[in-house]
Design an enzyme around this catalytic site. Structure first.
Site, PDB file in Angstrom:
ATOM      1  N   ASP A  45       1.546  -0.447   0.874  1.00 49.27           N
ATOM      2  CA  ASP A  45       0.364  -1.041   0.235  1.00 49.27           C
ATOM      3  C   ASP A  45      -0.895  -0.674   1.030  1.00 49.27           C
ATOM      4  O   ASP A  45      -2.020  -0.922   0.592  1.00 49.27           O
ATOM      5  CB  ASP A  45       0.503  -2.558   0.045  1.00 49.27           C
ATOM      6  CG  ASP A  45       0.635  -3.324   1.354  1.00 49.27           C
ATOM      7  OD1 ASP A  45       0.750  -2.689   2.422  1.00 49.27           O
ATOM      8  OD2 ASP A  45       0.619  -4.573   1.302  1.00 49.27           O
ATOM      9  N   SER A  46      -0.699   0.001   2.177  1.00 50.20           N
ATOM     10  CA  SER A  46      -1.832   0.549   2.927  1.00 50.20           C
ATOM     11  C   SER A  46      -2.555   1.618   2.114  1.00 50.20           C
ATOM     12  O   SER A  46      -3.645   2.055   2.497  1.00 50.20           O
ATOM     13  CB  SER A  46      -1.360   1.132   4.268  1.00 50.20           C
ATOM     14  OG  SER A  46      -0.294   2.044   4.063  1.00 50.20           O
ATOM     15  N   GLU A 116       6.725  -8.571   3.021  1.00 50.65           N
ATOM     16  CA  GLU A 116       6.149  -9.130   4.255  1.00 50.65           C
ATOM     17  C   GLU A 116       6.465 -10.620   4.372  1.00 50.65           C
ATOM     18  O   GLU A 116       6.395 -11.347   3.387  1.00 50.65           O
ATOM     19  CB  GLU A 116       4.622  -8.966   4.252  1.00 50.65           C
ATOM     20  CG  GLU A 116       4.177  -7.532   4.389  1.00 50.65           C
ATOM     21  CD  GLU A 116       2.659  -7.399   4.536  1.00 50.65           C
ATOM     22  OE1 GLU A 116       1.973  -8.415   4.778  1.00 50.65           O
ATOM     23  OE2 GLU A 116       2.172  -6.265   4.404  1.00 50.65           O
ATOM     24  N   GLU A 183       5.623  -5.039  13.242  1.00 55.87           N
ATOM     25  CA  GLU A 183       4.286  -4.444  13.364  1.00 55.87           C
ATOM     26  C   GLU A 183       3.460  -5.182  14.416  1.00 55.87           C
ATOM     27  O   GLU A 183       3.296  -6.416  14.356  1.00 55.87           O
ATOM     28  CB  GLU A 183       3.574  -4.487  12.000  1.00 55.87           C
ATOM     29  CG  GLU A 183       2.170  -3.881  12.064  1.00 55.87           C
ATOM     30  CD  GLU A 183       1.602  -3.509  10.707  1.00 55.87           C
ATOM     31  OE1 GLU A 183       2.311  -3.586   9.692  1.00 55.87           O
ATOM     32  OE2 GLU A 183       0.418  -3.117  10.675  1.00 55.87           O
TER      33      GLU A 183
HETATM   34  O1  KIV Z   1       1.684  -0.418   4.108  1.00 55.58           O
HETATM   35  C1  KIV Z   1       2.128   0.204   5.075  1.00 55.58           C
HETATM   36  O2  KIV Z   1       1.809   1.381   5.312  1.00 55.58           O
HETATM   37  C2  KIV Z   1       3.037  -0.493   5.965  1.00 55.58           C
HETATM   38  C3  KIV Z   1       3.483   0.182   7.210  1.00 55.58           C
HETATM   39  C4  KIV Z   1       2.382   0.252   8.164  1.00 55.58           C
HETATM   40  C5  KIV Z   1       4.686  -0.432   7.787  1.00 55.58           C
HETATM   41  O3  KIV Z   1       3.408  -1.596   5.684  1.00 55.58           O
END
Ligand code: KIV
Length: 283
Positions: A45-46, A116, A183
């Site tokens: 989701d990043s 999460e 994380e």
């Molecule tokens: O959304 C993401 O890229 C992540 C990773 C950093 C683990 O959750």
């Protein structure tokens, strides 16, 4: 070439084989990651902040995540494809969690989802797993909790907060997650969790003693601007290379140096002669 499954990722811990995962969001880079032999590709989701320009991950929708997951899945033959469940796609109810996790597999062609959160998410994680969908857990600095945490800071630096994360890790293991992203927690805590849980830990900003590591591809390639978080190692500086290529392109077009005939298509001389002749006749 054997397809990597969620079960295969879990078994890597028993064999002492380190897991390599990268987050990306498109066909082209997913194909390159897969060809490099990386074990798992996370459609994170990043995507919200890395490529869509949002300030955090909260804004990205299920439809957007499915769009990116489809693209990644098209590029991957071997690696496990994991879809990252976006903010509010699972928090409200177990039904939401099942339906949206299902969309990742049915529409996005992912093979697992990431969720999460710890104890407060156990019911939703159970519901997803009971529907036959493998779940990757995510503890520590979980970015969807940014407002509750009051910012992006390392988690678990004190005894009570570290104990809560360790307990959450055990609960997630009992719930049946096949792996656990840790994380931005102290390396000592990540090491302890890695020793105490039977499922593999995959660290990002969690030190060298996890069972695997994950980074965002764009961070690793040096595409995400001048601010480099402590946990990121840049294996390339593609932003410099891209900036230079764009400046060169602009300069050459302005100066009439691009394109040359080398980059142009040729017409047979006879056809050109006939074209000019017919043009002159038609005038
Ligand atoms: O959304 C993401 O890229 C992540 C990773 C950093 C683990 O959750």
């Amino acid at each position: 070439m054997e397809k990597i499954t969620a079960a295969a990722i879990r078994d890597m811990k028993d064999r002492g084989e380190r897991i390599v995962m990268l987050a990306t969001y498109d066909y082209l880079t997913a194909r390159m990651i897969d060809e490099a032999g990386v074990d798992a590709v996370l459609v994170g989701d990043s995507v919200a902040n890395v490529v869509l320009g949002h300030r955090d991950t909260l804004a990205v929708s299920m439809d957007e995540m499915i769009h990116h997951t489809k693209a990644v899945a098209r590029g991957v033959k071997r690696a496990l494809v994991v879809g990252d469940m976006p903010f509010m796609s699972y928090q409200a109810s177990a039904d939401d969690a099942i339906r949206n996790a299902g969309r990742f597999l049915k529409e996005g062609h992912a093979e697992a989802v990431k969720v999460e959160g710890g104890r407060s998410m156990i019911k939703k994680i159970n519901a997803i797993i009971e529907s036959g969908i493998p779940v990757m857990g995510h503890l520590g600095l979980t970015p969807q909790w940014v407002h509750q945490f009051g910012g992006f800071r390392v988690r678990g630096k004190t005894e009570p907060t570290a104990r809560a994360i360790l307990e959450d890790a055990r609960r997630l293991e009992r719930a049946g997650v096949f792996s656990l992203v840790l994380e931005c927690i102290p390396w000592q805590l990540a090491k302890l969790i890695t020793e105490k849980v039977g499922v593999p830990t995959i660290g990002i900003g969690a030190g060298p003693y996890c069972d695997g590591q994950v980074l965002v591809l764009h961070d690793l390639l040096g595409l995400t601007g001048p601010h480099v978080p402590k946990f990121v190692k840049r294996y390339a500086k593609l932003d410099d290379a891209i900036t230079k290529a764009l400046a060169d392109f602009k300069r050459e077009v302005k100066a009439g140096k691009f394109p040359t005939l080398e980059h142009s298509y040729d017409m047979p001389r006879e056809e050109m002669r006939r074209l000019l002749k017919s043009f002159r006749r038609g005038r």
